[in-house]
Design a protein around this motif. Structure first.
Motif, PDB file in Angstrom:
ATOM      1  N   GLY A   1      14.105 -11.681   5.915  1.00  0.00           N
ATOM      2  CA  GLY A   1      14.711 -12.364   7.050  1.00  0.00           C
ATOM      3  C   GLY A   1      13.694 -13.252   7.727  1.00  0.00           C
ATOM      4  N   MET A   2      14.141 -14.337   8.286  1.00  0.00           N
ATOM      5  CA  MET A   2      13.239 -15.344   8.833  1.00  0.00           C
ATOM      6  C   MET A   2      12.537 -14.855  10.090  1.00  0.00           C
ATOM      7  SD  MET A   2      14.023 -19.335   9.585  1.00  0.00           S
ATOM      8  CE  MET A   2      14.011 -19.720   7.836  1.00  0.00           C
ATOM      9  N   THR A   3      11.217 -15.052  10.126  1.00  0.00           N
ATOM     10  CA  THR A   3      10.428 -14.732  11.311  1.00  0.00           C
ATOM     11  C   THR A   3      10.391 -15.944  12.241  1.00  0.00           C
ATOM     12  OG1 THR A   3       8.349 -15.528  10.382  1.00  0.00           O
ATOM     13  CG2 THR A   3       8.966 -13.239   9.884  1.00  0.00           C
ATOM     14  N   ALA A   4       9.862 -15.746  13.446  1.00  0.00           N
ATOM     15  CA  ALA A   4       9.742 -16.861  14.390  1.00  0.00           C
ATOM     16  C   ALA A   4       8.820 -17.942  13.837  1.00  0.00           C
ATOM     17  CB  ALA A   4       9.219 -16.349  15.731  1.00  0.00           C
ATOM     18  N   THR A   5       7.735 -17.526  13.172  1.00  0.00           N
ATOM     19  CA  THR A   5       6.827 -18.508  12.574  1.00  0.00           C
ATOM     20  C   THR A   5       7.519 -19.276  11.460  1.00  0.00           C
ATOM     21  OG1 THR A   5       4.843 -17.235  13.127  1.00  0.00           O
ATOM     22  CG2 THR A   5       4.656 -18.809  11.315  1.00  0.00           C
ATOM     23  N   GLU A   6       8.315 -18.591  10.646  1.00  0.00           N
ATOM     24  CA  GLU A   6       9.028 -19.276   9.567  1.00  0.00           C
ATOM     25  C   GLU A   6      10.079 -20.234  10.111  1.00  0.00           C
ATOM     26  OE1 GLU A   6       8.325 -15.851   6.150  1.00  0.00           O
ATOM     27  OE2 GLU A   6      10.189 -15.873   7.291  1.00  0.00           O
ATOM     28  N   GLU A   7      10.702 -19.903  11.225  1.00  0.00           N
ATOM     29  CA  GLU A   7      11.619 -20.872  11.832  1.00  0.00           C
ATOM     30  C   GLU A   7      10.850 -22.125  12.250  1.00  0.00           C
ATOM     31  OE1 GLU A   7      14.756 -21.534  15.516  1.00  0.00           O
ATOM     32  OE2 GLU A   7      14.248 -19.488  14.898  1.00  0.00           O
ATOM     33  N   SER A   8       9.654 -21.943  12.827  1.00  0.00           N
ATOM     34  CA  SER A   8       8.830 -23.108  13.174  1.00  0.00           C
ATOM     35  C   SER A   8       8.469 -23.910  11.924  1.00  0.00           C
ATOM     36  CB  SER A   8       7.551 -22.660  13.887  1.00  0.00           C
ATOM     37  OG  SER A   8       7.812 -22.218  15.193  1.00  0.00           O
ATOM     38  N   LEU A   9       8.164 -23.215  10.831  1.00  0.00           N
ATOM     39  CA  LEU A   9       7.836 -23.901   9.581  1.00  0.00           C
ATOM     40  C   LEU A   9       9.020 -24.715   9.078  1.00  0.00           C
ATOM     41  CD1 LEU A   9       5.806 -21.135   7.727  1.00  0.00           C
ATOM     42  CD2 LEU A   9       4.965 -23.431   8.247  1.00  0.00           C
TER      43      LEU A   9
ATOM     44  N   THR B   1       8.990 -28.658   8.926  1.00  0.00           N
ATOM     45  CA  THR B   1       9.202 -29.312   7.636  1.00  0.00           C
ATOM     46  C   THR B   1      10.291 -30.374   7.748  1.00  0.00           C
ATOM     47  OG1 THR B   1       8.444 -27.403   6.355  1.00  0.00           O
ATOM     48  CG2 THR B   1      10.005 -28.889   5.267  1.00  0.00           C
ATOM     49  N   ALA B   2      11.393 -30.037   8.409  1.00  0.00           N
ATOM     50  CA  ALA B   2      12.484 -30.998   8.586  1.00  0.00           C
ATOM     51  C   ALA B   2      12.015 -32.204   9.396  1.00  0.00           C
ATOM     52  CB  ALA B   2      13.661 -30.325   9.277  1.00  0.00           C
ATOM     53  N   ARG B   3      11.243 -31.979  10.442  1.00  0.00           N
ATOM     54  CA  ARG B   3      10.756 -33.088  11.267  1.00  0.00           C
ATOM     55  C   ARG B   3       9.805 -33.977  10.475  1.00  0.00           C
ATOM     56  NH1 ARG B   3       9.722 -29.935  17.091  1.00  0.00           N
ATOM     57  NH2 ARG B   3      11.774 -28.907  17.110  1.00  0.00           N
ATOM     58  N   THR B   4       8.992 -33.361   9.623  1.00  0.00           N
ATOM     59  CA  THR B   4       8.094 -34.151   8.770  1.00  0.00           C
ATOM     60  C   THR B   4       8.888 -35.061   7.854  1.00  0.00           C
ATOM     61  OG1 THR B   4       6.411 -32.417   8.815  1.00  0.00           O
ATOM     62  CG2 THR B   4       6.282 -34.017   7.019  1.00  0.00           C
TER      63      THR B   4
ATOM     64  N   PRO C   1       1.908 -17.246  27.835  1.00  0.00           N
ATOM     65  CA  PRO C   1       1.870 -16.049  26.985  1.00  0.00           C
ATOM     66  C   PRO C   1       1.889 -16.399  25.506  1.00  0.00           C
ATOM     67  CG  PRO C   1       4.083 -16.412  27.847  1.00  0.00           C
ATOM     68  CD  PRO C   1       3.196 -17.412  28.525  1.00  0.00           C
ATOM     69  N   PRO C   2       1.453 -15.457  24.640  1.00  0.00           N
ATOM     70  CA  PRO C   2       1.341 -15.755  23.201  1.00  0.00           C
ATOM     71  C   PRO C   2       2.691 -16.099  22.573  1.00  0.00           C
ATOM     72  CG  PRO C   2       0.139 -13.763  23.772  1.00  0.00           C
ATOM     73  CD  PRO C   2       0.967 -14.113  24.973  1.00  0.00           C
ATOM     74  N   THR C   3       2.725 -17.173  21.821  1.00  0.00           N
ATOM     75  CA  THR C   3       3.916 -17.568  21.071  1.00  0.00           C
ATOM     76  C   THR C   3       3.471 -18.044  19.692  1.00  0.00           C
ATOM     77  OG1 THR C   3       3.782 -19.820  21.934  1.00  0.00           O
ATOM     78  CG2 THR C   3       5.212 -18.280  23.113  1.00  0.00           C
ATOM     79  N   PRO C   4       4.366 -18.015  18.693  1.00  0.00           N
ATOM     80  CA  PRO C   4       4.008 -18.551  17.373  1.00  0.00           C
ATOM     81  C   PRO C   4       3.721 -20.045  17.457  1.00  0.00           C
ATOM     82  CG  PRO C   4       6.028 -17.259  17.273  1.00  0.00           C
ATOM     83  CD  PRO C   4       5.725 -17.475  18.722  1.00  0.00           C
ATOM     84  N   TRP C   5       3.087 -20.555  16.418  1.00  0.00           N
ATOM     85  CA  TRP C   5       2.898 -22.005  16.328  1.00  0.00           C
ATOM     86  C   TRP C   5       4.247 -22.684  16.503  1.00  0.00           C
ATOM     87  CZ3 TRP C   5      -0.466 -25.631  13.219  1.00  0.00           C
ATOM     88  CH2 TRP C   5      -1.824 -25.356  13.411  1.00  0.00           C
ATOM     89  N   PRO C   6       4.341 -23.711  17.335  1.00  0.00           N
ATOM     90  CA  PRO C   6       5.613 -24.418  17.486  1.00  0.00           C
ATOM     91  C   PRO C   6       5.875 -25.352  16.305  1.00  0.00           C
ATOM     92  CG  PRO C   6       3.946 -25.422  18.879  1.00  0.00           C
ATOM     93  CD  PRO C   6       3.313 -24.201  18.270  1.00  0.00           C
ATOM     94  N   ALA C   7       7.142 -25.689  16.127  1.00  0.00           N
ATOM     95  CA  ALA C   7       7.527 -26.571  15.020  1.00  0.00           C
ATOM     96  C   ALA C   7       6.785 -27.895  15.084  1.00  0.00           C
ATOM     97  CB  ALA C   7       9.038 -26.805  15.059  1.00  0.00           C
ATOM     98  N   GLU C   8       6.569 -28.416  16.276  1.00  0.00           N
ATOM     99  CA  GLU C   8       5.954 -29.729  16.395  1.00  0.00           C
ATOM    100  C   GLU C   8       4.515 -29.738  15.893  1.00  0.00           C
ATOM    101  OE1 GLU C   8       5.928 -33.575  16.572  1.00  0.00           O
ATOM    102  OE2 GLU C   8       7.710 -32.348  16.928  1.00  0.00           O
TER     103      GLU C   8
END
Length: 328
Positions: free
Chosen positions: A164-172, A176-179, A121-128
Motif C-alpha cells: 500500500g502506498m506510503t506518504a513518501t510514495e504519494e509524494s514520489l 513524477t507527474a509534475r516532472t 513538524p516532521p513531514t515526508p519530502w513534499p512532491a514539489e
C-alpha cells in the motif's frame, strides 16, 4: 538547455543526445543495465569491476541488436546503478540507443536522506521537492556524482510497494507527474496495491493520461482484477513488463500472451507495452537473467501463435514505445 523540449518535438533524449524518434526502431521499454542495491558497492563481497561490467553488458546489447533491437530504456532511475558514462560508452560501442531515466522508488529502496524529515513538524519530502530534483535531470542533464551533469533523462519513473502506498510514495508519484508535466517526458509508474487508484493520483496532477505508463500489470492480482483493461480504457499505456518471469506474483508467459491478444481484440493495441525488466548486471540483488532480445525472439512468436497479428506485433514493439518516448 539540455531538456526534452529544446531538441524539438520529434526527437528523443538518449545518453548520446537527442535522436530522431523514427530512428528508435524496436524498443525494449523497461529494462535495467547495471542495477545496484544502494550501498552494495561498498560491500566486501561485491566486486565492481567496470571492465567486466562493460564486457557483460556489451555482449547482451549486441545480442539485442542482432535480434533486431535498436533502443533500450534503462528504467532504474537515480541511485540504483545508473551510470551515465558507462551507458555512453556502451551505446557508442554497440550502436544501441540507450534512453536513461530519472526518478526513484519504492520507499524501501530510497536512501536515508530522502526519508529524513526536514521540516518542523516532521513531514515526508513534499512532491514539489521530488519534482524539482527529477525535472533538473531532464532539463539540465543527469547527475554524475562528483563530476557534472551529462545527458538528459528521457523518462521519469517511480514505484510503490505492494503493501500500500506510503506518504513518501504519494509524494514520489505526484512529483513524477509534475516532472512529466514540466518537461514533456512520459511518466512510468510501477503500481503498488491499486493500479487504477494510483493512476488517478497521477492524473490528479493534470498530466494527460496518454503520457502515463502503468507498469506491473502482468502481476497475478492485476490480471485477476482486469486492471490492464481499465488502465487502457482510461487511455494510459499498459506495461506487461515482467515477460519471462513466472513466480508467486506474476502470471505465466502464456497467460501474458493471451492477455496481449485480448487487449488487441478489445481495441487497445495502441496502449500495450512489453518488456522483461531484465537486469544485465545485478549487484546486491538477484538478477532477472534473460536476454534483452527475449520479448521479440521468444515471447512475441508465442503471442503470434495465439492470434497476435504481424502489424499489431510491430505496433507493440516499435510504434507504441516511440509514441511514449517522444516528449509532448
Amino acid at each position: 538547455m539540455t531538456g526534452a523540449r529544446s531538441a524539438g518535438s520529434r526527437t528523443v533524449n538518449t545518453v548520446l543526445g537527442p535522436v530522431p524518434a523514427d530512428d528508435l526502431g524496436m524498443v525494449a521499454v523497461h529494462e535495467a543495465l547495471l542495477s545496484v542495491v544502494p550501498g552494495a558497492e561498498h560491500a566486501f563481497d561485491v566486486t565492481m569491476d567496470r571492465a567486466e561490467i562493460f564486457e557483460v553488458l556489451a555482449r547482451k546489447l549486441t545480442d539485442f541488436r542482432e535480434h533486431g533491437g535498436k533502443t533500450i530504456v534503462d528504467s532504474t532511475g537515480m541511485f540504483h546503478g545508473r551510470d551515465v558514462k558507462l551507458h555512453e560508452a556502451l551505446s557508442r560501442s554497440t550502436g544501441v540507443h540507450i534512453v536513461a531515466s530519472t526518478g526513484m522508488g519504492p520507499e524501501e529502496m530510497l536512501g536515508g536522506y530522502f526519508l529524513t524529515p526536514q521540516t518542523d513538524p516532521p513531514t515526508p519530502w513534499p512532491a514539489e521537492r521530488f519534482a524539482e530534483l527529477f525535472t533538473a535531470e531532464v532539463a539540465e542533464g543527469m547527475v554524475v556524482p562528483r563530476v557534472q551533469r551529462r545527458a538528459a533523462a528521457g523518462l521519469v519513473v517511480t514505484a510503490a510497494g505492494r503493501e500500500g502506498m506510503t506518504a513518501t510514495e504519494e509524494s514520489l508519484f505526484r512529483g513524477t507527474a509534475r516532472t512529466a508535466l514540466n518537461t514533456g517526458v512520459a511518466a512510468s509508474v510501477r503500481y503498488g496495491s491499486d493500479a487504477v487508484g494510483e493512476l488517478d493520483m497521477v492524473l490528479d496532477e493534470k498530466l494527460p493520461v496518454d503520457r502515463v505508463v502503468v507498469g506491473g500489470l502482468d502481476r497475478e492480482d492485476a490480471v485477476a482484477a482486469g486492471a490492464a483493461f481499465e488502465v487502457a480504457r482510461r487511455g494510459a499505456f499498459v506495461a506487461l513488463d515482467h515477460v519471462g518471469l513466472h513466480d508467486e506474483f506474476h502470471v505465466s508467459d502464456r497467460e501474458r500472451a493471451e492477455l496481449v491478444v485480448e487487449l488487441v481484440k478489445a481495441g487497445f493495441g495502441d496502449r500495450v507495452l512489453l518488456s522483461s525488466n531484465a537486469i544485465g548486471v545485478a549487484k546486491g540483488l538477484s538478477g532477472h537473467e534473460l536476454p534483452y532480445s527475449y520479448v521479440s525472439a521468444t515471447f512475441v512468436p508465442l503471442a503470434k501463435s495465439l492470434g497476435l497479428g504481424e502489424e499489431d506485433a510491430r505496433r507493440v514493439l516499435v510504434d507504441n514505445p516511440r509514441h511514449l518516448l517522444i516528449p509532448r
